[in-house]
Design an enzyme around this catalytic site. Structure first.
Site, PDB file in Angstrom:
ATOM      1  N   ASP A  93      49.087  -2.470  -8.707  1.00  0.00           N
ATOM      2  CA  ASP A  93      48.534  -1.188  -8.280  1.00  0.00           C
ATOM      3  C   ASP A  93      47.035  -1.171  -8.592  1.00  0.00           C
ATOM      4  OD1 ASP A  93      48.155   1.381  -7.470  1.00  0.00           O
ATOM      5  OD2 ASP A  93      49.473   2.304  -8.957  1.00  0.00           O
ATOM      6  N   VAL A  94      46.221  -1.426  -7.567  1.00  0.00           N
ATOM      7  CA  VAL A  94      44.771  -1.466  -7.743  1.00  0.00           C
ATOM      8  C   VAL A  94      44.039  -0.523  -6.792  1.00  0.00           C
ATOM      9  CG1 VAL A  94      44.588  -3.774  -8.734  1.00  0.00           C
ATOM     10  CG2 VAL A  94      44.703  -3.509  -6.263  1.00  0.00           C
ATOM     11  N   LYS A  95      44.683  -0.142  -5.704  1.00  0.00           N
ATOM     12  CA  LYS A  95      44.109   0.791  -4.723  1.00  0.00           C
ATOM     13  C   LYS A  95      42.731   0.350  -4.249  1.00  0.00           C
ATOM     14  CE  LYS A  95      46.731   4.742  -6.537  1.00  0.00           C
ATOM     15  NZ  LYS A  95      47.341   4.097  -7.736  1.00  0.00           N
ATOM     16  N   ARG A  96      42.611  -0.934  -3.939  1.00  0.00           N
ATOM     17  CA  ARG A  96      41.344  -1.471  -3.459  1.00  0.00           C
ATOM     18  C   ARG A  96      41.032  -0.929  -2.070  1.00  0.00           C
ATOM     19  NH1 ARG A  96      39.348  -2.960  -8.249  1.00  0.00           N
ATOM     20  NH2 ARG A  96      40.165  -4.919  -9.060  1.00  0.00           N
TER      21      ARG A  96
END
Length: 270
Positions: A93-96
């Site tokens: 989960d990094v939401k790049r």
């Protein structure tokens, strides 16, 4: 095996739609482990040991590791999952959400450095911000759509051409971006009516559903409105409600019990 195949197999094997969010904050860890030099890694390992037969995925949130100077603990935790629970996929989960070579290196970080099976991404900058991730056709790309946070509607509910923005995102992913069939959507449990509308728009696409447990999402509505026709299709994430089920030495056992309870609750509505 692709992410989608691995996810489906884990759902079937463990009879589970539960995803455990591995979001360890040093200050919240049980005292029995908090002061160890490898506290985060050890904590994650014990949580995985207690839940690996009860889940369909794990979802470490990268900020918890980067913000505590524990990048190596993230890498080692993912390797531990791959060693001890190889059938369970890992969603990083990094939401790049950047463009060009920057996005290419973010994709390389997620899929090659950390060996994640899937990643969360932000579509706000458009297709060129998402494409480098989608190009890893065996990996999963989970795109923010209708998120669970309180003020998500500030932008996501804006209406354009008769539809809220989050519906435009869903249709873009379904109709134009998902050529390799490796995309999914993030749809929060805290907005069940929107979840229902998005399932109608995207009847077969997997949804990562955060917001149950500590955020108060309704499990029955999540299952009723979110599941696909085969009673799967949702990855129901719980982080704090599972990993912090106890602050004592029984934290791992308590996490296992919490994961089991959530799994059985979800299955009772399937």
């Amino acid at each position: 095996m692709t992410f989608m195949e691995k996810l489906s197999a884990a759902m079937q094997k463990n009879n589970s739609l539960v995803c455990v969010g591995l979001d360890p904050a040093i200050g919240k860890l049980p005292e029995c482990i908090r002061n160890r030099p490898d506290a985060i890694y050890e904590f994650n390992c014990r949580i995985v040991d207690a839940t690996k037969d009860l889940v369909c995925a794990y979802k470490p949130q990268a900020a918890y590791y980067a913000g505590q100077d524990c990048d190596e603990a993230l890498k080692e935790s993912i390797l531990y999952i791959k060693k001890t629970a190889p059938e369970v996929p890992v969603i990083l989960d990094v939401k790049r959400g950047d463009i060009g070579s920057t996005a290419e290196y973010y994709a390389k970080e997620a899929f090659e450095r950390y060996q994640a099976d899937a990643v969360t991404v932000n579509p706000y900058m458009g297709f060129d911000a998402v494409k480098p991730f989608l190009d890893y056709e065996d990996k999963g790309v989970i795109i923010l759509c209708r998120t669970s946070n309180k003020f998500s509607g500030d932008l996501q509910n804006l209406v354009a051409d008769g539809r809220p923005l989050y519906e435009h995102v869903a249709l873009l992913v379904k109709d134009k971006w998902n050529t390799a069939k490796n995309a999914a959507l993030v749809v929060g449990a805290t907005y069940p009516e929107e979840l229902k509308a998005l399932r109608e728009l995207c009847p077969d696409m997997p949804f990562l559903v955060p917001g149950v447990g500590a955020q108060g999402g309704d499990v029955e509505k999540v299952v009723k409105f979110g599941c696909t026709a085969d009673k799967c299709g949702i990855i129901v994430n719980s982080s704090r409600g599972i990993i912090y089920a106890s602050k004592g030495e029984d934290y791992a056992e308590a996490a296992g019990k919490a994961a089991l309870e959530l799994r059985d609750q979800i299955n009772s509505y399937r």
